[in-house]
Write an enzyme that holds these catalytic residues in place. Structure first.
Site, PDB file in Angstrom:
ATOM      1  N   SER A 129       0.895  -1.192  -0.057  1.00 34.58           N
ATOM      2  CA  SER A 129       0.196  -0.167   0.091  1.00 34.58           C
ATOM      3  C   SER A 129       0.847   1.210  -0.185  1.00 34.58           C
ATOM      4  O   SER A 129       0.592   2.367  -0.816  1.00 34.58           O
ATOM      5  CB  SER A 129      -0.903  -0.044   1.275  1.00 34.58           C
ATOM      6  OG  SER A 129      -0.194   0.098   2.297  1.00 34.58           O
ATOM      7  N   ASP A 130       1.890   1.456   0.875  1.00 30.54           N
ATOM      8  CA  ASP A 130       2.656   2.514   0.892  1.00 30.54           C
ATOM      9  C   ASP A 130       3.502   2.796  -0.211  1.00 30.54           C
ATOM     10  O   ASP A 130       3.777   3.912  -0.735  1.00 30.54           O
ATOM     11  CB  ASP A 130       3.553   2.761   2.309  1.00 30.54           C
ATOM     12  CG  ASP A 130       4.407   1.515   2.545  1.00 30.54           C
ATOM     13  OD1 ASP A 130       4.337   0.365   1.656  1.00 30.54           O
ATOM     14  OD2 ASP A 130       4.854   1.601   3.637  1.00 30.54           O
ATOM     15  N   CYS A 131       4.056   1.632  -0.837  1.00 26.94           N
ATOM     16  CA  CYS A 131       4.920   1.540  -1.955  1.00 26.94           C
ATOM     17  C   CYS A 131       4.183   2.196  -3.106  1.00 26.94           C
ATOM     18  O   CYS A 131       4.509   3.017  -3.981  1.00 26.94           O
ATOM     19  CB  CYS A 131       5.657   0.614  -2.339  1.00 26.94           C
ATOM     20  SG  CYS A 131       6.788  -0.331  -1.042  1.00 26.94           S
ATOM     21  N   GLU A 154       3.191   5.880  -2.470  1.00 26.31           N
ATOM     22  CA  GLU A 154       4.406   6.981  -2.469  1.00 26.31           C
ATOM     23  C   GLU A 154       4.590   7.078  -3.976  1.00 26.31           C
ATOM     24  O   GLU A 154       5.159   7.979  -4.754  1.00 26.31           O
ATOM     25  CB  GLU A 154       5.474   6.412  -1.810  1.00 26.31           C
ATOM     26  CG  GLU A 154       5.358   6.560  -0.091  1.00 26.31           C
ATOM     27  CD  GLU A 154       5.308   8.007   0.078  1.00 26.31           C
ATOM     28  OE1 GLU A 154       5.477   8.951  -0.472  1.00 26.31           O
ATOM     29  OE2 GLU A 154       4.445   8.098   1.315  1.00 26.31           O
TER      30      GLU A 154
END
EC number: 5.4.99.41
Length: 769
Positions: free
Chosen positions: A483-485, A488
């Site tokens: 999710s964060d990759c 970002e």
């Protein structure tokens, strides 16, 4: 001389790629490479690390950087600046310091647009890979004499002064990693008392002085059983039958955190087979070296629950031990006899089908370094000459990393993650007119690294989640959405879409942007928080099943402040640029996510960081996410408390320094000593900027900026200090690129928002939702 190669697959018929190997980084030894001066430079880096190995334990990751800077003929042309005591930081000073680092950082970009870096530092990563290739008879073909020399260098460099090895390179000695690294040295050719500074003798003494290898933790018991220096009767059951149960079964692996699930998948196969590698003369010798009593006298059943106190961060609760005892006493004897052994055979086939599925969908990289040797070994057991095993061998190089401290095994590479952060730092510098080609290459890499398909076939039946539109932590071939990759990387693409295409290239197609948003939205939980890899499928109560003594919170997926913050930031910017797409759904998502961040704030105003050390990292993410959602110091008590936490923990030199012990202890632990950590200083500095500190009292920011500027080296980078990455509460990671990424980013934000306070945060809008 070792050299890194970028985006190459070679001529191996057993390796294939979804995007022409972009992001792949492999090391090769070329005996003819390098001038005498270049070879001397590398040797000097090695000697400097060895001499200072107990002062700074992470290496500076110099070998590839020396290579890139030579190839690009980079010379630092911008004079170094220094802020004297009592001197005001002018825009010219800040710009000069920033430009020095930005130009160096641009020169360190790989030819395919990503940034290379070590992502490792765990001392249980590499030995199982050595064990696996030893068992399969491929040790000498996979690891040349130069490989073996550098692997041993790494083991020597990170042996603690007491003779043992820790879970990570800064950790206290543990039985798990001391036994694994001792055996690894023996397999690589060291005599029982051999090694630099008697490494083997000292390691064995540590093992025996602390009770012997019967006290090794559960993963160690498994690997020693596979190797033949321990007995399967001394391990707790890992029945493959769990894979044959309906997925509605409360303890089915489908409900587990993906790393837990895919680690125990091949482990259960190996356990169900009771596989033991060849009993060689060396194995017989090791049996006599690591125990305090004769091997044939050990009562294996009595040591199943035994764990050395140094390893036992998460002691098994009594109810878990009762479960293992019941399985050991009743189910295991049953499944070894007819007709129930037919059920085991069926369960082993189902388990192997899942192994093949995961291997295929990761292009045989697998989900990570713990799983790689296990899955590879399972494929070899099934067919030593089969294509699956050969494809595994072809992807070993993806994990090997060479630094001045030797060869280590990567977690699985952080190419996409590091690149997304590096690009945002460079974009924030407002120097696009000077580094246009760098930004363009990074933009191309990011677009080309997006997953364009879901896992193959009926992926939900194989307990997988959607990945179309996502980004991975490493490269596209690895295949696992995060999710964060994703958030970002999407932010990078959205920011690039707002910049001149003649500088940064054409923007991403809207449909691919929508696919990315779809993945992000799919990973929000009911409490508003975001998980990392898959939706949460079970409650936290399942954590009492955690079989891994040195980690915590790894049985089921959890929500994380960092993932939640990244999702908010990406969705807020997306909502500005694409206001008609799923508008109400996204608005509600952001509201709930911001509320989640507020709800999990610690009483002291901080947030626990799950993937970095620790409260400094979590608080930076939290404040940035809340600011993106429209919260301000004036209208949000959580921001006021977060800012207050950071201000109270600032040190006399203007920086911040937090010990890695904050992670396992779950309370803020200051770093001992006078020196601040520059990466943590950058996190705290940016957290204060997003908390609006500049307009209230900019002095704490000026002090932090002074520390960063004055810490810059002659070359324009920043010195390597302590580890800054973390996972599963008790494991610390070396993100080698962070030492440059975050100081650059913090100086860029300082220049934009403190020296030129009219600049916006770039979130799209700052009013309350």
């Amino acid at each position: 001389m070792w050299r890194i190669k970028i985006a190459e697959g070679g001529n191996n018929p057993y390796i294939y790629s979804t995007n022409n190997f972009q992001g792949r980084q492999i090391w090769v030894f070329d005996p003819n490479a390098g001038t005498p001066e270049e070879q001397a430079e590398v040797e000097e880096a090695r000697q400097n690390f060895w001499k200072n190995r107990f002062q700074v334990k992470p290496n500076s990751d110099l070998l590839w950087q020396l290579q890139f800077l030579r190839e690009k003929n980079f010379k630092q042309k911008i004079p170094k600046v220094k802020v004297e005591d009592g001197e005001e930081i002018t825009s010219e000073i800040a710009a000069a310091a920033l430009r020095r680092s930005v130009h160096l950082f641009s020169a360190l970009q790989a030819s395919d647009g990503h940034w290379c870096a070590e992502n490792g530092g765990l001392l249980f990563f590499l030995p199982p890979l050595v064990f696996a290739v030893y068992i399969t008879g491929h040790l000498n073909t996979v690891f040349s004499p130069e490989h073996r020399k550098e692997i041993l260098r790494y083991i020597y460099c990170h042996q603690n002064e007491d003779g043992g090895w820790g879970i990570h390179i800064e950790g206290h000695s543990t039985m798990f990693c001391t036994v694994l690294n001792y055996i690894c040295m023996r397999i690589l050719g060291e005599a029982r008392d051999g090694g630099i500074e008697n490494a083997c003798e000292r390691g064995r003494k540590w093992i025996l002085d602390h009770g012997g290898a019967t006290g090794i933790s559960s993963w160690g018991k498994t690997w020693l059983s596979i190797l033949g220096v321990y007995e399967w009767d001394g391990t707790n059951p890992m029945p493959p039958e769990f894979w044959a149960f309906p997925s509605s079964f409360p303890l089915h692996p489908a409900k587990m955190f993906c790393y837990c699930r895919i680690t125990y998948m091949p482990m259960s196969y190996l356990y169900g087979k009771r596989f033991v590698g060849p009993i060689t003369p060396l194995i017989l010798q090791i049996r006599e070296e690591i125990y305090n009593e004769p091997y044939n006298k050990i009562k294996w059943n009595s040591v199943r629950h035994l764990c050395a106190k140094e390893d036992n961060y998460f002691p098994h609760p009594t109810i878990q031990k009762l479960l293992w005892d019941a399985l050991y006493t009743f189910s295991e004897p049953l499944f070894s006899r007819w007709p129930f052994n037919k059920l085991r055979e069926k369960a082993l086939k189902i388990t192997m089908d899942h192994i093949h599925y995961e291997d295929h969908n990761s292009r045989y990289i697998t989900i990570g370094c713990v799983e790689k040797p296990l899955c590879m070994l399972a494929c070899w057991i099934e067919d030593p000459h089969g294509e699956a095993f050969k494809k595994h061998l072809a992807r070993i190089a993806d994990y090997i990393w060479v630094g001045e401290d030797g060869i280590k095994m990567q977690s699985f590479g952080s190419q996409t993650w590091d690149t997304s952060l590096a690009l945002q730092a460079l974009i924030a510098s407002d120097l696009s007119h000077e580094i246009g080609p760098t930004l363009k290459q990074g933009h191309v890499f990011t677009k080309n690294s997006q997953a364009t398909e879901n896992p193959s076939g009926d992926f939900r039946k194989m307990f997988r989640h959607i990945s179309k539109g996502a980004w991975t932590f490493s490269d596209k071939d690895q295949g696992w959405q995060v999710s964060d990759c994703t958030a970002e990387s999407l932010k990078c693409c959205l920011l690039f879409s707002m910049m001149p295409p003649e500088i940064v290239g054409e923007k991403m197609e809207p449909e691919k942007v929508y696919d990315s948003v779809n993945v992000i939205l799919s990973l929000q939980s009911q409490n508003g928080g975001f998980t990392a890899w898959e939706p949460a499928r079970a409650g936290s109560w399942m954590e009492w099943l955690n079989p891994v003594e040195f980690m915590e919170d790894l049985v089921v997926e959890h929500e994380y402040v960092e993932c939640t913050s990244s999702a908010i930031q990406a969705l807020v910017l997306f909502k500005k640029l694409y206001p008609r797409h799923r508008n109400k759904e996204i608005e509600n998502c952001i509201i709930n996510a911001a509320q989640f961040i507020e709800n999990i704030q610690e009483p002291d105003g901080s947030w626990y960081g799950n993937w970095g050390i620790c409260f400094s990292y979590g608080t930076w993410f939290a404040l940035k996410g809340l600011a993106a959602a429209g919260r301000t110091y004036e209208n949000c008590s959580a921001i006021r408390k977060g800012v207050d936490f950071l201000l109270k923990s600032q040190r006399d030199d203007g920086g911040w320094a937090e010990s890695y012990l904050s992670c396992p202890k779950k309370v803020y632990v200051p770093f001992e000593g006078n020196r601040s950590n520059l990466v943590q200083t950058a996190w705290a500095m940016m957290g204060l900027i997003y908390g609006g500190q500049a307009k209230r009292d900019p002095m704490p920011l000026h002090r932090a900026a002074k520390l960063l500027i004055n810490s810059q080296t002659d070359l324009g980078d920043f010195p390597q200090q302590e580890l800054t990455g973390a996972f599963m509460r008790n494991c610390m990671l070396h993100y080698a690129l962070f030492r440059n990424t975050f100081p650059i980013w913090a100086l860029a934000e300082y220049r934009r928002h403190v020296l030129f306070p009219s600049a916006g945060f770039g979130f799209g809008f700052t009013n309350n939702l």
